[in-house]
Design an enzyme around this catalytic site. Sequence first.
Site, short mmCIF file in Angstrom:
data_model
loop_
_atom_site.label_atom_id
_atom_site.label_comp_id
_atom_site.label_asym_id
_atom_site.label_seq_id
_atom_site.Cartn_x
_atom_site.Cartn_y
_atom_site.Cartn_z
N GLY A 30 0.84 -1.19 0.00
CA GLY A 30 0.00 0.00 0.00
C GLY A 30 0.87 1.23 0.00
O GLY A 30 2.09 1.12 -0.10
N ASP A 148 -12.17 3.97 6.83
CA ASP A 148 -11.83 3.32 5.55
C ASP A 148 -12.44 1.92 5.48
O ASP A 148 -11.78 0.97 5.04
CB ASP A 148 -10.32 3.28 5.35
CG ASP A 148 -9.95 3.01 3.88
OD1 ASP A 148 -10.81 3.21 2.99
OD2 ASP A 148 -8.81 2.57 3.64
P1 ADP Z 1 -3.42 -0.35 3.78
O1 ADP Z 1 -3.41 0.85 4.63
O2 ADP Z 1 -2.42 -0.32 2.71
O3 ADP Z 1 -4.76 -0.65 3.20
P2 ADP Z 1 -3.78 -2.81 5.32
O4 ADP Z 1 -3.62 -2.88 6.80
O5 ADP Z 1 -5.17 -2.84 4.80
O6 ADP Z 1 -2.99 -1.55 4.78
O7 ADP Z 1 -2.98 -4.02 4.68
C1 ADP Z 1 -2.81 -4.13 3.28
C2 ADP Z 1 -3.11 -5.55 2.82
O8 ADP Z 1 -2.26 -6.48 3.50
C3 ADP Z 1 -4.53 -6.02 3.15
O9 ADP Z 1 -5.47 -5.65 2.19
C4 ADP Z 1 -4.34 -7.54 3.20
O10 ADP Z 1 -4.32 -8.10 1.90
C5 ADP Z 1 -2.96 -7.68 3.80
N1 ADP Z 1 -3.09 -7.84 5.25
C6 ADP Z 1 -3.12 -6.85 6.18
N2 ADP Z 1 -3.26 -7.34 7.42
C7 ADP Z 1 -3.32 -8.68 7.31
C8 ADP Z 1 -3.48 -9.78 8.25
N3 ADP Z 1 -3.61 -9.56 9.56
N4 ADP Z 1 -3.50 -11.03 7.75
C9 ADP Z 1 -3.37 -11.25 6.42
N5 ADP Z 1 -3.23 -10.28 5.49
C10 ADP Z 1 -3.21 -9.01 5.92
MG MG Z 2 -6.36 -1.51 3.67
#
Ligand code: ADP
Ligand code: MG
Length: 387
Positions: A30, A148
């Site tokens: 991201g 979000d």
């Molecule tokens: P961003 O702010 O970029 O959206 P996220 O916290 O949503 O950050 O994490 C980005 C991606 O990483 C998620 O959409 C998911 O695919 C993966 N991800 C995040 N947290 C987890 C988790 N606890 N277990 C598995 N995949 C995760």
């Molecule tokens: Mg996210």
Amino acid sequence: NSDLVLYVNLELVNLPQNRRYIVKEMLGQGTFGQVAKCWEPETNTYVAVKVIKNQPAYTQQAMVEVSILDTLNRKYDPEDKNHIVRILDYFMHHQHLCIAFEMLGNNLYELIKGNRYKGLPLSFVQRFSKQILQALVVMKDAGIIHCDLKPENILLCPRAKPAEIKVIDFGSACEEGRTVYSYIQSRYYRSPEVLLGYPYTTAIDMWSFGCIVAELFLGLPLFPGSSEYDLLKRMMEILGGQPPDNLLRDAKNTTKFFKQVGRIYSNSVSSAYRVLTEEEYETRESKKPQIGKRYFKFITLEDIISQYPYRNMPEEEISRESSMRKALIDFLRGLVEFDPVKRWSPLQAIYHPFVTGEEFKEPYKPLPETPRIPVFQAVMVDHNPGG
Ligand code: ADP
Ligand code: MG
């Protein structure tokens, strides 16, 4: 098949206190940084580690994520019953803030996509709705706005817990009453008050939640706005009506989208505002509004849901499905409600027949929201130091 890529990117991270996270594969990327699937040998478990870019703005916002999630987990959901991701650890590694979370599975967008955008059976929509609402009840109690909420930020739990989900990504979250940013929420899930630049509350998450529920059923986003103008026009077309006058009167961006055509304080039933035509918008903003294609054959929310293909459903299930769809329409009406004050709170929504599974007979009238009673923590004051 994922085993093949397991050792690409392999790196050993050594930490004080003998915590080690062995990076196995990348899960997501991201603007904030990257998320890695890691093996923790001491506990024999996988964890998801979010590695934040080493820039002050990202690090600061990620610290807010840590602090909000830590409070939600420990203070408001100590027994892990409310479908909010668990934060396990955080640390600095080579000037990168890293946050370790429990390892979860695919997100709901991937699930919808895997189902070829045909939507999920209503029994799943109901189960997921209930779980997301549990998370929202906790967040509202804590005075936290997620900011979000969308299918990408709701993850399936590992196979051991089928049809269980958790809300993730508190990277945009804030405390109610400390709303710093005005450009928030992903466009399709953006609430009218945020779009119009009006002070916002936890009710914006309930709007996004309504959009998610509709999308889980339909397989496609309810309001896939190509631009903010297009988003607003879609809301107005599908829902009928427009944001209330008091909101339009006080919102910062009203003139971007509306024209005043009447007196604001008149008691007339018609609104003092009219949405700009595409031509008027173009003149006012000096750019053509981007307009996207319609995704559904029908216009109104009622028709979009009730006329949605029944696919190859057995005869005996059709009447139950049709009754559940009526409940779903009534449920959505309370969520994708233009007026944030009238929009249902999580606790009001959680007792809707669509969620409880009770038979749906008539439009749901939620109980009035009881005001939140603040819990004061007793503070020990030592009046007699050294005595
Ligand atoms: P961003 O702010 O970029 O959206 P996220 O916290 O949503 O950050 O994490 C980005 C991606 O990483 C998620 O959409 C998911 O695919 C993966 N991800 C995040 N947290 C987890 C988790 N606890 N277990 C598995 N995949 C995760
Ligand atoms: Mg996210």
